[in-house]
Design an enzyme around this catalytic site. Sequence first.
Site, PDB file in Angstrom:
ATOM      1  N   LEU A  21       0.820  -1.206   0.000  1.00 32.42           N
ATOM      2  CA  LEU A  21       0.000   0.000   0.000  1.00 32.42           C
ATOM      3  C   LEU A  21       0.858   1.263   0.000  1.00 32.42           C
ATOM      4  O   LEU A  21       1.710   1.448   0.873  1.00 32.42           O
ATOM      5  CB  LEU A  21      -0.925   0.003   1.221  1.00 32.42           C
ATOM      6  N   ASP A  22       0.626   2.121  -1.008  1.00 39.97           N
ATOM      7  CA  ASP A  22       1.281   3.428  -1.124  1.00 39.97           C
ATOM      8  C   ASP A  22       2.808   3.332  -1.168  1.00 39.97           C
ATOM      9  O   ASP A  22       3.513   4.257  -0.758  1.00 39.97           O
ATOM     10  CB  ASP A  22       0.867   4.359   0.038  1.00 39.97           C
ATOM     11  N   GLU A  23       3.317   2.205  -1.669  1.00 40.83           N
ATOM     12  CA  GLU A  23       4.766   2.002  -1.729  1.00 40.83           C
ATOM     13  C   GLU A  23       5.280   1.935  -3.163  1.00 40.83           C
ATOM     14  O   GLU A  23       6.472   1.755  -3.391  1.00 40.83           O
ATOM     15  CB  GLU A  23       5.148   0.708  -1.004  1.00 40.83           C
TER      16      GLU A  23
END
Length: 284
Positions: free
Chosen positions: A226-228
């Site tokens: 997530l969001d990486e």
Amino acid sequence: MKEAVFLIKTRDRKGLLASISDYFFRHNLNIIQCRQYSDLREGIYFMRIRLDLSDLAVTHKALEDGFGQFAAANDLEWNVFYSENKQKVAIMVSRTSHCLYDLLVNAEEGDLDCEIPLVISNHPMLEKVADKFKVPFYCFPVIPETKAEQEKQVIQLLKKHHIDLVVMARYMQILSEDFIAAYPGKIINIHHAFLPAFQGGNPYERAWERGVKMIGATAHYATGDLDEGPIIEQDVERITHESDPDDLKRIGKEIERRVLTRAVKAHLEHRVIVNGRRTIVFSK
């Protein structure tokens, strides 16, 4: 003018620009533009090269086969894209419309060179926005018990429309690893924070709690983490102690809108090369 864009990555060494340029010269292909970057820290060379195909005397397959042999002999990783192949983009949204509007307007005016054959949402309220642009709207509600089946339906719809790029324009659902694996490197998400700060939900509220003096937005490729994913585009605006969370959301909408559209434009123009967790984004 018919064009091709080659994106190339390889181990950095002397003579790469000369040898690659000479290859295209020997095959009677005019170079319209060439951008290159050497990452001296990691020893990797990146190139984006635009070619005029007006004098191309062979098929695309023959062009690719010939360059493929040259690339194999010179240890090049590469992709090629053709200007006549207009990409199809699916936009996924939830309840907020600002990013959706900006993408649709830019596509309609030709600033984003793509087709948008559908908008997909997990809520019905943005159908009226899609209707204004005469774009078909599909609603697939999500509850935890049916999320896997909902994603399967969405993927089937994307494949039916031969979608090249999926844009999460404030689609407030976490995509499964299976979904992301179906479109590797072809899903762009807008996160309403300047990553890597304030990952996950409610970033404006958490930014206000920390008393930040600058807020931003980040467009990145979606990955299983997530969001990486690799970051494509970011921007920021300064704020003051007088700004409350509602002010941050209002200011943030403008940042999100322009950041996402710039990221989608860079992808559509084949100006992005992913290298691990980072991206090389060439100027136009």
